[in-house]
Design a protein around this motif. Sequence first.
Motif, short mmCIF file in Angstrom:
data_model
loop_
_atom_site.label_atom_id
_atom_site.label_comp_id
_atom_site.label_asym_id
_atom_site.label_seq_id
_atom_site.Cartn_x
_atom_site.Cartn_y
_atom_site.Cartn_z
N ALA A 63 -9.61 -15.42 -15.07
CA ALA A 63 -9.95 -16.78 -15.56
C ALA A 63 -9.29 -17.02 -16.80
CB ALA A 63 -11.23 -17.10 -15.68
N ALA A 64 -9.09 -15.86 -17.80
CA ALA A 64 -8.46 -15.93 -19.04
C ALA A 64 -7.07 -15.59 -19.12
CB ALA A 64 -9.34 -14.88 -19.98
N GLY A 65 -6.65 -15.62 -18.02
CA GLY A 65 -4.88 -15.30 -17.90
C GLY A 65 -4.56 -14.08 -17.60
N ALA A 66 -5.30 -13.19 -17.31
CA ALA A 66 -4.86 -11.70 -17.24
C ALA A 66 -3.87 -11.78 -15.77
CB ALA A 66 -5.97 -10.71 -16.62
N GLU A 67 -2.61 -11.38 -16.11
CA GLU A 67 -1.51 -11.52 -15.09
C GLU A 67 -1.55 -10.41 -14.02
OE1 GLU A 67 1.87 -12.05 -17.52
OE2 GLU A 67 1.23 -14.32 -17.85
N SER A 68 -2.39 -9.34 -14.24
CA SER A 68 -2.41 -8.29 -13.38
C SER A 68 -2.94 -8.73 -11.85
CB SER A 68 -3.55 -7.05 -13.64
OG SER A 68 -4.57 -7.78 -14.09
N PRO A 69 -2.68 -7.78 -10.78
CA PRO A 69 -2.91 -8.14 -9.58
C PRO A 69 -4.48 -8.36 -9.40
CG PRO A 69 -1.84 -6.27 -9.44
CD PRO A 69 -1.71 -6.79 -10.79
N GLN A 70 -4.91 -9.03 -8.24
CA GLN A 70 -6.39 -9.02 -7.81
C GLN A 70 -6.96 -7.63 -7.57
OE1 GLN A 70 -8.74 -11.19 -8.55
NE2 GLN A 70 -7.68 -13.22 -9.00
N MET A 71 -6.17 -6.82 -7.02
CA MET A 71 -6.67 -5.47 -6.77
C MET A 71 -5.56 -4.55 -6.50
SD MET A 71 -7.29 -5.72 -2.51
CE MET A 71 -7.53 -4.02 -2.45
N LEU A 72 -5.75 -3.25 -6.37
CA LEU A 72 -5.04 -2.28 -5.99
C LEU A 72 -5.25 -1.37 -5.00
CD1 LEU A 72 -3.94 -0.86 -9.82
CD2 LEU A 72 -2.50 -2.37 -8.12
N SER A 73 -4.71 -0.94 -4.25
CA SER A 73 -4.87 0.17 -3.29
C SER A 73 -5.14 1.45 -3.61
CB SER A 73 -4.08 0.21 -1.89
OG SER A 73 -2.74 0.58 -2.44
N LYS A 74 -5.90 2.47 -3.02
CA LYS A 74 -5.93 3.70 -3.36
C LYS A 74 -4.62 4.42 -3.48
CE LYS A 74 -7.83 7.89 -1.46
NZ LYS A 74 -8.56 8.59 -0.51
N SER A 75 -3.55 4.08 -2.60
CA SER A 75 -2.26 4.93 -2.87
C SER A 75 -1.44 4.32 -3.96
CB SER A 75 -1.43 4.77 -1.54
OG SER A 75 -1.08 3.56 -1.03
N ASP A 76 -1.69 2.80 -4.35
CA ASP A 76 -1.06 2.48 -5.42
C ASP A 76 -1.74 3.18 -6.62
OD1 ASP A 76 0.02 0.27 -4.26
OD2 ASP A 76 -1.73 -1.30 -4.59
N LEU A 77 -2.85 3.22 -6.81
CA LEU A 77 -3.52 3.84 -7.96
C LEU A 77 -2.99 5.58 -8.04
CD1 LEU A 77 -7.23 2.90 -7.48
CD2 LEU A 77 -5.80 2.23 -9.54
N ILE A 78 -2.80 6.20 -7.08
CA ILE A 78 -2.24 7.56 -6.95
C ILE A 78 -0.79 7.56 -7.33
CG2 ILE A 78 -1.62 9.60 -5.42
CD1 ILE A 78 -4.14 8.83 -3.72
N ASP A 79 -0.08 6.80 -6.67
CA ASP A 79 1.26 6.55 -7.54
C ASP A 79 1.46 6.26 -8.77
OD1 ASP A 79 2.00 6.90 -4.65
OD2 ASP A 79 2.71 4.81 -4.37
N LEU A 80 0.70 5.22 -9.26
CA LEU A 80 0.65 4.78 -10.62
C LEU A 80 0.55 6.13 -11.67
CD1 LEU A 80 -1.10 1.57 -10.83
CD2 LEU A 80 1.34 1.90 -11.19
N GLN A 84 -9.95 11.34 -7.75
CA GLN A 84 -10.87 10.14 -7.29
C GLN A 84 -12.51 10.50 -7.76
OE1 GLN A 84 -11.06 9.31 -2.97
NE2 GLN A 84 -12.96 8.15 -3.29
N ARG A 85 -12.95 9.77 -8.22
CA ARG A 85 -14.29 9.97 -8.89
C ARG A 85 -15.41 8.93 -8.22
NH1 ARG A 85 -16.03 5.97 -12.38
NH2 ARG A 85 -14.17 4.68 -13.20
N ASP A 86 -16.70 9.51 -8.67
CA ASP A 86 -17.86 8.44 -8.31
C ASP A 86 -18.11 7.77 -9.69
OD1 ASP A 86 -19.18 10.22 -9.82
OD2 ASP A 86 -20.64 10.84 -7.96
N SER A 87 -19.16 6.89 -9.85
CA SER A 87 -19.40 6.13 -11.07
C SER A 87 -19.65 7.31 -12.25
CB SER A 87 -20.82 5.36 -10.87
OG SER A 87 -20.47 4.50 -9.81
N PHE A 88 -20.17 8.66 -11.87
CA PHE A 88 -20.36 9.36 -12.66
C PHE A 88 -19.51 10.44 -13.09
CE2 PHE A 88 -24.02 7.67 -10.44
CZ PHE A 88 -24.77 6.77 -11.52
#
Length: 371
Positions: A334-351, A361-365
């Motif tokens: 809403a404040a103008g962040a231009e990033s996508p709305q979501m990433l997939s698991k494989s996107d994150l691994i590639d990045l 991969q982690r849990d909240s803790f």
Amino acid sequence: MLVKQLHKHHPTIPKNSPLYSIYQKVNNKERIGEDEALTLFQSHNILEVGIIANLVNQRFNQNKVYYILNGHINYSNVCAIQCSFCSFSTKRGDHNAYEMSLEDVKNKFTTFNQDEIREIHMVGGLHPDMPFSYYEDMIQTIKTMNPRVTVKAFTAVEIAHFADLFNMSLEDIFEKLGDKGLEALPGGGAEIFSEKIRRKICPTKISGDQWLEVHRIAHRSGIKSNATMLFGHIETYEDRIDHLKRLRDLQDQTHGFLTFIPLTYHPEHNPLRSNRTSVLDELKTVAVSRIFLDNFPHIKAYWVMLGIKVAQLALSFGADDLDGTVKEEKIYHAAGAESPQMLSKSDLIDLITECRKIPVQRDSFYNEIQS
Ligand code: SF4
């Protein structure tokens, strides 16, 4: 080139560098003071600041970079107050105001991949009259539908609002919400603790001390939490350092914080400031946070706020966590962040692997999840 140099086996700092004494201190696992943090912020040698930050990060996390499969639920944008940097909140009756019913929350939750999801991040505005049972029921509904999911919900600002509205102590709130399945608090609402700046950007929000008190009681009640800092608006370096110092002091007492998340101010659709701070300032803030907060195990490069490219760079400046899939973020977009709305698991691994780091991969803790 810059990233390559930071990844050299044991990069050091020349003895004639103004940052050499800080480098030595950090290398000897000594804590740096506020004056030294200011020297780091004022340095134009971003590469050397990054080298020092990497020393600390390597100590905590080696080459691991964490991510989580998570989703966001923003249950309502109706808010009793108006912070000047906020592009999300509305007043009841506004054309874009919304309140999710319990049924809406259920439906939203079923849109997430139930085999994969590990965490729901749930926050909203300071709603003037939803009953306390609404918040209890939201948590319970999610936990009943998928007990493996951690519910990380309600910023300190929302918790303080509940205490006021329902005339309850913080201890009572955490006991009741904890009974329904609340396991962690997000770090939002901290903004900048300096009262002078707070009076200008969010005069009706709880004070920095109150924010810290909510987290202190949460930790005492067995609920872990995160901490944030909104930077790049009208604050000074000294304000940032004061913020970090107050967090470090509380962490010394409670050890309840999991991660620190520096959040870049985004200027669109709010009246505070018209431009975003520089990438160099963003990287330096990640790095100085990593060095100064020597009792925080993790520093998050939240890709939604930094953007994907800067978040990747931040992994070479002390950050060890990219957050997660984040389906689907409303507040910063809403404040103008231009990033996508979501990433997939494989996107994150590639990045992460593109940055020559090890994706975990982690849990909240921050328990590692084998997948
Ligand atoms: S930042 Fe939070 S408390 Fe402030 S106006 Fe926005 S929703 Fe309300």
